[in-house]
Design an enzyme around this catalytic site. Sequence first.
Site, PDB file in Angstrom:
ATOM      1  N   PRO A 238       0.790  -1.246   0.000  1.00 49.76           N
ATOM      2  CA  PRO A 238       0.000   0.000   0.000  1.00 49.76           C
ATOM      3  C   PRO A 238       0.816   1.287   0.000  1.00 49.76           C
ATOM      4  O   PRO A 238       0.245   2.371   0.149  1.00 49.76           O
ATOM      5  CB  PRO A 238      -0.795  -0.128   1.311  1.00 49.76           C
ATOM      6  N   CYS A 239       2.132   1.195  -0.197  1.00 56.95           N
ATOM      7  CA  CYS A 239       2.972   2.390  -0.048  1.00 56.95           C
ATOM      8  C   CYS A 239       2.639   3.494  -1.042  1.00 56.95           C
ATOM      9  O   CYS A 239       2.899   4.669  -0.775  1.00 56.95           O
ATOM     10  CB  CYS A 239       4.449   2.013  -0.133  1.00 56.95           C
ATOM     11  N   ARG A 240       2.061   3.148  -2.205  1.00 58.97           N
ATOM     12  CA  ARG A 240       1.768   4.160  -3.218  1.00 58.97           C
ATOM     13  C   ARG A 240       0.281   4.486  -3.315  1.00 58.97           C
ATOM     14  O   ARG A 240      -0.151   5.205  -4.218  1.00 58.97           O
ATOM     15  CB  ARG A 240       2.302   3.697  -4.583  1.00 58.97           C
TER      16      ARG A 240
END
Length: 244
Positions: free
Chosen positions: A185-187
């Site tokens: 989910p980092c982006r």
Amino acid sequence: MSCSVLDEEQFRQCCQLLLQRSDQLGDGWSWEAVQGSEEGYLRKTALRSVPSDWGPLHDQEGFNFHPQPQTLCDSTGHEKEEQDPAASTGSVFLTAEEDDDGSYTVTNGSSLVLQYEYHILFSCSYGAPVLYFRAFTLEGRSLALEEMWSTIHPNYRLCLQNSPLNAISQQEHPLLGQPFFFFHPCRTEEFMGPVLQAASDQGRPVNYVLSWLSVVGPVVGLDVPLQYCTPLHSAVSLNSTKPH
């Protein structure tokens, strides 16, 4: 929502709306509560047909082939009319060719039918939903990470594997303790920001989870029917009970 970060209460409200619409459409989503905890997640299972020319998965032992006529299908193998793709949100997940909207054409060659299980969880660390999934052959054998990459459309695969971070990897499911693939989910904040800003500028409501799912879902064969974008038949209070 005025920013691209989600809190857990907003996540549950979005899930509740998605579940009601799913019930009306017969789309198969359910809320799975974790025994002895207030936590839970959205869950859906679906059959998906992967064309033989997408990768080397079909050449391995233990896989059965299923000849298919040339038909435009969604991720569950149901026929559907050809339609224009949705407008790009600028996400890394939508940098495939313009005619790729999550659909695929099954050729006259062989295809592999897989059973998929999709989970949507909330990440407190990233303030965002996370898509966990796993896939099995019809004989019950689970796919390894390398095999899973062979089930992703080549255009999406190239974009994901060339990104700075490995967008799809495998880890233990945080609620079940079982191995699952997941989209990191980092982006999420990066590609959801423009979506939410556009909705705010136009003064229209947006379901964060539904909008996010329409971006990441098609990459792994999880199509979001256009009917989700039409108004609900009945109103839903965002202050009502938790998803069930």
